[in-house]
Design an enzyme around this catalytic site. Sequence first.
Site, mmCIF file in Angstrom:
data_model
loop_
_atom_site.group_PDB
_atom_site.id
_atom_site.type_symbol
_atom_site.label_atom_id
_atom_site.label_comp_id
_atom_site.label_asym_id
_atom_site.label_seq_id
_atom_site.Cartn_x
_atom_site.Cartn_y
_atom_site.Cartn_z
ATOM 1 N N ASP A 477 0.819 -1.209 0.000
ATOM 2 C CA ASP A 477 0.000 0.000 0.000
ATOM 3 C C ASP A 477 0.858 1.266 0.000
ATOM 4 O O ASP A 477 2.060 1.223 0.315
ATOM 5 C CB ASP A 477 -0.906 -0.033 1.243
ATOM 6 C CG ASP A 477 -2.241 0.655 1.008
ATOM 7 O OD1 ASP A 477 -2.348 1.449 0.072
ATOM 8 O OD2 ASP A 477 -3.178 0.388 1.787
ATOM 9 N N ASP A 547 -10.691 2.086 -3.146
ATOM 10 C CA ASP A 547 -11.207 1.905 -1.793
ATOM 11 C C ASP A 547 -12.722 1.992 -1.788
ATOM 12 O O ASP A 547 -13.362 1.725 -0.780
ATOM 13 C CB ASP A 547 -10.646 2.988 -0.853
ATOM 14 C CG ASP A 547 -9.340 2.556 -0.203
ATOM 15 O OD1 ASP A 547 -8.916 1.401 -0.427
ATOM 16 O OD2 ASP A 547 -8.745 3.372 0.520
#
Length: 737
Positions: A477, A547
């Site tokens: 990430d 997301d």
Amino acid sequence: MQIIFDEKQQIFHLYNEKISYVIQVEKQRYLKHCYYGKRLKKWRGGIQSFYYDRGFCANPVVEDRTFSLDTQQREFPESGQGDFRSPAYELMDAQGDRNARFFYQGFQILKGKTAPEGLPHVYTEQVAEAMTLEITLQDEVRNQRILLYYTIYEDAVVTRFAKWINDGKEPVEISRFLSMSMDLPTQGYDVLTFAGAHVEEKNMYRRPLCADAVVIESRRGTSSPQATPFLGLLSSQTTEEQGEVLGVNLIYSGDFYGSVQCGQYGTTRVQIGLNPFQFQWKLHPQESFCTPEAVLVYSEQGLGGMTEIFHKLYRERVCRGTYREKERPVLLNSWEGMYFDINEEKILNLAEEAAELGIELLVMDDGWFKGRNTDTTSLGDWVEDKTKFPDGLQNLAKRVKQKGIEFGIWFEPEMISEKSDLYRTHSDWVIRSPLYDPIRSRHQLVLDLSNPAVCEYLIQSVGRILEPGNISYVKWDMNRHLTDLGSVYLGRENQMELSHRYVLGLYHVMETLTERFPQVLFESCSSGGGRFDAGMLYYMPQTWTSDNTDAICRLKIQHGTSFLFPPVTMGAHVSACPNHQVGRTTPLATRFAVAAAGNLGYELDLKNLSKEEKEEVKAQIKEYKKRRRTVQFGTYYRLANPFCENQGAWNIVSEDGMEVIFTHVQILARAAYRMPVIRLRGLDPDAIYTDCATGQEYGGDELMYAGIRIPRIRQDFSSTTIAVSYTHLRAHETELH
Ligand code: GLA
């Protein structure tokens, strides 16, 4: 494919069965762009150059008032010699002089591919897959060379990059060095771009360009959710299935710049490359510098044709490693189900339930390492939290595997929290100004990856966890952008190199780790699709697309992403309702239908599902596995545009053509139902297909030319999926009615 040089015309012609790219050496000095498009048998100079004496034109050839660079179609334009459009490169020497005269000096035609060093690129596996033209431009006064590389493949693709070599005795400062520039002979294009935001990546924008310019760029240190290093030039008549498209994409994950600019006399300049913003590269004598690679795709079959070329290229010749050919596992990610509230017991329970449903990989997301209970601490300390995992991470991984499911974890290696052991020992490893308090974002700071010691730390700390071989997946990430550009490591004169050196450091770390752990599946992420670019795919063959897990928002996000990237690269999860990002409730079947158009995963706490829902999920996973090969390796066709229609629709055709999966999603139900008809694509018009669920037969021609009518469903956000299989070729004599 072939590359020829015609001495008489001073023409380079790169061609294969589909495309031609033609460059001319003009006045023995300048590179002129002649043509990029559908294959020409031979270039005989139909588009001649006509020279006129025009106002405000500078004349670089003495005594010739008709010749000006500003009116020409250029290949790699400079500034300062009268071409007042956007240049491809700029420099400054130690005395502050910013002028240069790079002229054509020679060429080489090379077998195979030449790649930019240390940067991701389209690769070849055999020399016969590509040919490369290297053109040398030289500034004899400064003793500098720029090499332009053009590689042509079998498909309608040309890749370009440039390399600067300092043969002189003094350093030069490169302040702009793009990967490609090209002047098209006409105007009136539509320009297609993909821009967005966190949780709304890759919105599609198409607008006609008249007499000015469109600029795309990122100044954030990553390619970013806000912009995409892509420019599409379309004829105004181009549709999904028809018309000409030139698609330009940069294989790079950092700050980029791209522009389409109209010239004054009917030409259009398109460029892409490193962003000159806060960029300056000090090139010492005998050193060289390579730009990232740009991919130029030509299609005469509309945007769908362009997509097919990008998908094949990126799946087969940008993605690498074991997983390039392998079906990707159905995963369960702990994030939206548990957030930071994880521990050994919860993860083991989740693994058990997941395995029962047919899930193949459990991903323990954020929250597993030392003291990490909120997003305010611990980034950099890649050691498990003993209070949550008293038995240790490796034992946890082993116990998850004993339940018949693989185990994966989340890292955010490029970041550091001030509340961490790493910060206490290495506060100098942070990107920041020595003068000011650094700007936080998500409470975190960015590590200085221009510093080799920092890169080594990342390789060691991530490597230590992967070494025992219990972890088969990593989610990599990156959740903030670069501010306070400053590096303790880089000296005064290299500060402006920081953003690019950050990306080079990251590429080095990823290259080392992915090579050392070939059995691990790496998925990149940057708060979702914030770094969903071709550069990352070279190291990590899949990306968390957004997301935003709401199925209806995902219609647009996945639609936009699909222009460049194939379904196998797109992480797509079924999450809980009401959805955590938008509060919307959608049917479980629709959440699955949308997630099943990519790399399927689930992201919810399974214990909150009812018995019926669990059964439904189990059936979904079974169904997906049955058709997974088609989704992940088939050919993907967009059939509707959710940006302007009340629906999304696509179909995927398996590699062998035997299976077709069609999905339609209705956004809002309407009282006056419009009975949409959707026409499928990529089928064999002479074949008969059978609906796998009902046994109903259809002709391929019917499905493609007449289409399928979508039955009414009185519910918002409903979906219809039909799988058909190729049954047999139609016997013409009995079918003619
Ligand atoms: C980012 C990712 C999410 C999740 C969180 C964890 O936002 O995109 O999927 O991993 O970080 O902090």
